[in-house]
Design an enzyme around this catalytic site. Structure first.
Site, PDB file in Angstrom:
ATOM      1  N   GLU A 254      61.875  46.484  29.051  1.00  0.00           N
ATOM      2  CA  GLU A 254      62.735  45.289  29.091  1.00  0.00           C
ATOM      3  C   GLU A 254      62.615  44.434  27.831  1.00  0.00           C
ATOM      4  O   GLU A 254      63.529  43.696  27.487  1.00  0.00           O
ATOM      5  CB  GLU A 254      62.435  44.438  30.339  1.00  0.00           C
TER       6      GLU A 254
ATOM      7  N   HIS B  68      56.796  48.487  28.983  1.00  0.00           N
ATOM      8  CA  HIS B  68      57.768  47.443  29.351  1.00  0.00           C
ATOM      9  C   HIS B  68      59.041  47.587  28.523  1.00  0.00           C
ATOM     10  O   HIS B  68      59.201  46.898  27.505  1.00  0.00           O
ATOM     11  CB  HIS B  68      57.162  46.054  29.109  1.00  0.00           C
TER      12      HIS B  68
ATOM     13  N   CYS C 238      55.614  49.486  34.649  1.00  0.00           N
ATOM     14  CA  CYS C 238      54.192  49.134  34.554  1.00  0.00           C
ATOM     15  C   CYS C 238      53.529  49.166  35.932  1.00  0.00           C
ATOM     16  O   CYS C 238      53.305  50.244  36.462  1.00  0.00           O
ATOM     17  CB  CYS C 238      54.024  47.797  33.838  1.00  0.00           C
TER      18      CYS C 238
END
Ligand code: GLN
Length: 545
Positions: free
Chosen positions: A509, A507, A381
Site C-alpha cells: 500500500e 506493505h 503483513c
C-alpha cells in the site's frame, strides 16, 4: 538557488495541511519544477514508529526504512519528491541531536539554548533538502500556531528568510473560516487571530488558504486580506471536498494558487499540465462497476489507522473505473457474531497489517470464510501471517498452529522470529524495515499482476513464515509465490486453486499512487469486480428464467 515554501496551520488542527502541502507540491511538479517535501512535527517522541495508531493514524514507512508521519503518504501519493529520513523530523529528534552534540563537547562549553542551538538545528534539516537540482523545498510545520511546542519551529522558519533572503521564501498559512449557523454567516475572526499570532512572532504570511464549508464572498476575502495584511488575490478559498481528496489541487488551481506561488517566488516554469489528474477524477466520476471490499482490522473506527490501505484500494478502483464501497470491519465483531452475517455481502476481503493479539481470531475466521467461499482475499503483513495460521490449522491440520507473537508455547509456530531478525538491533528494535527485493514464481498470480519477476516492496515487521513448515504447506497446496532473493524468507503466499488468494509479508500500500495503482491491489480489485459481475450475471439469468 532553491526556493522555500513554509506551510503553517492556524485555528484548529486537522485542517488538512498535509494534503494542501502535497497538492502544492504536485502543482509545482506539473509545471515542470523539481520539488522536495518535508514535515517538521512538534511532538517530542523521537520515534514516530512507536506511536499509537489511535492518536496518530498509521505509521508510514519510506524506502530507507524510516517510520514517519502519515502525511508523508500524501506527499508520495501526490508528488514524485524522493522521501528519505530527512523528510520528517520531530522536536524529539532535533533536541536529541543537539544534546548528543553537547555531550560530545561540540559547543565548547557554551550555554546551549533554544535560540540559537535548537533553531540552528531546525534550519540545518531544512537546508539539507536544498540542492542544485531542487527548485522548491516545501516544509510543513505540524501542529497549530499558538502551540507552545511549535514555537522553536516557527522561530526557525522566521530566521530562515533572513538567512536566504526574503525573495526566496514564501509563507503559506492555512486557516479555518467557519460558518456559524445561528448567525448564518462565515466568521473571519479566528483567521485574524491566528495570523495575529504569526505576526507577533515576526512571520507575515504571503498567502492565506482558508478552509471553509461554504464559499467565501469577495467581501469576506477583502476583509480577511485587510485585517491580515495580505493582498486579495492571496486569500485563497479551499472549500471542503466531499467527493474526493484528489479534487483539492484542481480547486486550488481554480483559485489561482499555483500562478500566485510561481509569481511570488519568480520561478520560471512550464505551463501547468493536469491531464493525468483530470483523468483520475473523470474515472472516479464515471464508474463502470460498483463493488464492495471488507477491510477487517483492529482499528475499524479510526480512518487514519489504515490510511494507505484505503487509498490504495481507491487507486485500484480508479484503475478499473470502479466505485468501491469500503466496509471497515472490526475483527472482534467477527469473533462475536461469526463471519457469515458480516462478510457475505462483500466482493473482496482484505486483512491489513497490525501488532498485538486483540482480534486475531476474528481475522483468522474471516480468512477461512474467504478461502472456503472463494471470495477474493488479500492479506497484508499480519494479514499474511494470519492466512498462514488459518491454512496451517484448517488444511495442513497442525493443531493450534500460531505465531509466537501471540502464543509463545504453540506446538506449531508457523510464524516466528527468525535468527536474522534477532540480530537486528537498530531502529524499532528487531523490526525488519524498508524496501527489500523479492523474486516471484513465474507461474504465480503475483507475477502476472506485476508483469515481472523481480520486485521490491517496503517492510515493517518482526515475524516471518517459519521455514520448517515450507514443505508441508507446499504439499497441501500453498504456493510460495515470492521469496527473498536468497530464498531464505517467504514474502508472498498464494492458493492457486482459489479465484484470488494472495497474501504478502510486505506493505504494498505504501507504493500505490492515484496515477499508478499498485499491481497487487489492482489484481485484487479486478478479481472482486469479476466476482461481482458473475454474481449479477447469475442473478439476471435466474430472473430471466
Ligand atoms: N505483528 C507482525 C510482525 O511484527 C506483523 C506486523 C505488521 O503487520 N506490520 O511481524
Amino acid at each position: 538557488m532553491t526556493k522555500h515554501i513554509f506551510v503553517t496551520g492556524g485555528v484548529v488542527s486537522s485542517l488538512g495541511k498535509g494534503l494542501t502541502s502535497a497538492s502544492i507540491g504536485m502543482l509545482l511538479e506539473r509545471r515542470g519544477l523539481s520539488v522536495r517535501m518535508q514535515k517538521l512535527d512538534p511532538y517530542i517522541n523521537v520515534d514516530p514508529g512507536t506511536m499509537s495508531p489511535y492518536q496518530h493514524g498509521e505509521v508510514y514507512v519510506l524506502d530507507d526504512g524510516s517510520e514517519t508521519d502519515l502525511d508523508l503518504g500524501h506527499y508520495e501519493r501526490f508528488t514524485n519528491s524522493p522521501l528519505t529520513r530527512d523528510a520528517n523530523y520531530t522536536t524529539g529528534q532535533i533536541y536529541l541531536s543537539v544534546i548528543e552534540k553537547e555531550r560530545r563537547g561540540e559547543f565548547l562549553g557554551k550555554t546551549v539554548q533554544v535560540i540559537p542551538h535548537i533553531t540552528n538545528e531546525i534550519k540545518s534539516v531544512i537546508h539539507k533538502l536544498a540542492a542544485d537540482d531542487v527548485d522548491v523545498v516545501i516544509t510543513e510545520i505540524g501542529g497549530t500556531v499558538g502551540d507552545i511546542e511549535s514555537q522553536p519551529f516557527l522561530e526557525a522558519i522566521r530566521q530562515f528568510s533572513l538567512d536566504v533572503g526574503k525573495e526566496n521564501c514564501l509563507y503559506i498559512h492555512l486557516t479555518l473560516v467557519p460558518y456559524l449557523k445561528a448567525a448564518a454567516e462565515l466568521k473571519t475572526k479566528p483567521t485574524q487571530h491566528s495570523v495575529g499570532q504569526l505576526r507577533e512572532i515576526g512571520i507575515q504570511p504571503d498567502v492565506l488558504i482558508c478552509r471553509c464549508e461554504r464559499s467565501i464572498s469577495r467581501e469576506d476575502r477583502e476583509k480577511i486580506g485587510l485585517f491580515c495584511n495580505v493582498p486579495l488575490e492571496a486569500v485563497i478559498e479551499e472549500k471542503d471536498k466531499d467527493f474526493s481528496i484528489y479534487e483539492v489541487p484542481l480547486s486550488l488551481v481554480d483559485h489561482g494558487l499555483d500562478e500566485l506561488i510561481v509569481k511570488k517566488l519568480q520561478l520560471p516554469t512550464e505551463t501547468l499540465d493536469l491531464d493525468i489528474w483530470r483523468d483520475i477524477l473523470h474515472r472516479l466520476r464515471n464508474p463502470e462497476h460498483e463493488i464492495s471490499i471488507a477491510v477487517v482490522g483492529k482499528y475499524a473506527e479510526h480512518v487514519d489507522a489504515y490510511k494507505s490501505i484505503y487509498e490504495a484500494v481507491d487507486h485500484a478502483g480508479m484503475h478499473h473505473h470502479a466505485q468501491i464501497r469500503i466496509g471497515r470491519i472490526h475483527s472482534e465483531e467477527i469473533e462475536r457474531e461469526g463471519p457469515e452475517r458480516i462478510l457475505s455481502g462483500y466482493d473482496g476481503i482484505l486483512i491489513p497489517g497490525g501488532f498485538g493479539e486483540r482480534g486475531i481470531e476474528g481475522k483468522v475466521e474471516a480468512i477461512r470464510f474467504a478461502r472456503e467461499r472463494e471470495i477474493p482475499f488479500f492479506g497484508i503483513c499480519l494479514g499474511m501471517q494470519c492466512a498462514v495460521i488459518e491454512y496451517g490449522r484448517s488444511v495442513v491440520k497442525l493443531e493450534d498452529a500460531h505465531s509466537t507473537e501471540f502464543d509463545k508455547d504453540t506446538p506449531h509456530p508457523v510464524i516466528c522470529l527468525l535468527d536474522e531478525q534477532k540480530k537486528i538491533t537498530h531502529k524499532g528494535g528487531t523490526m525488519r524495515l524498508g524496501t527489500q527485493p523479492c523474486t516471484l514464481d513465474e507461474t504465480s498470480r503475483s507475477a502476472i499482476c506485476y508483469g515481472r519477476e523481480d520486485i521490491s516492496e517496503r517492510h515493517r515487521h518482526r515475524y516471518e513464515f517459519n521455514n520448517v513448515y515450507r514443505q508441508q504447506f507446499t504439499a497441501h497446496g500453498m504456493l510460495f509465490a515470492g521469496l527473498s532473493p536468497d530464498e531464505g524468507l517467504v514474502e508472498i503466499v498464494e492458493l492457486p486453486e482459489h479465484p484470488w488468494f494472495v497474501a504478502v509479508q510486505f506493505h504494498p500500500e505504501f507504493k500505490s499512487k492515484p496515477t499508478a495503482a499498485q499491481p497487487l491491489f489492482a489484481g485484487f480489485v479486478g478479481a472482486a469486480i469479476e466476482r461481482r459481475s458473475k454474481k449479477t450475471g447469475a442473478a439476471q439469468e435466474v430472473e430471466a428464467t
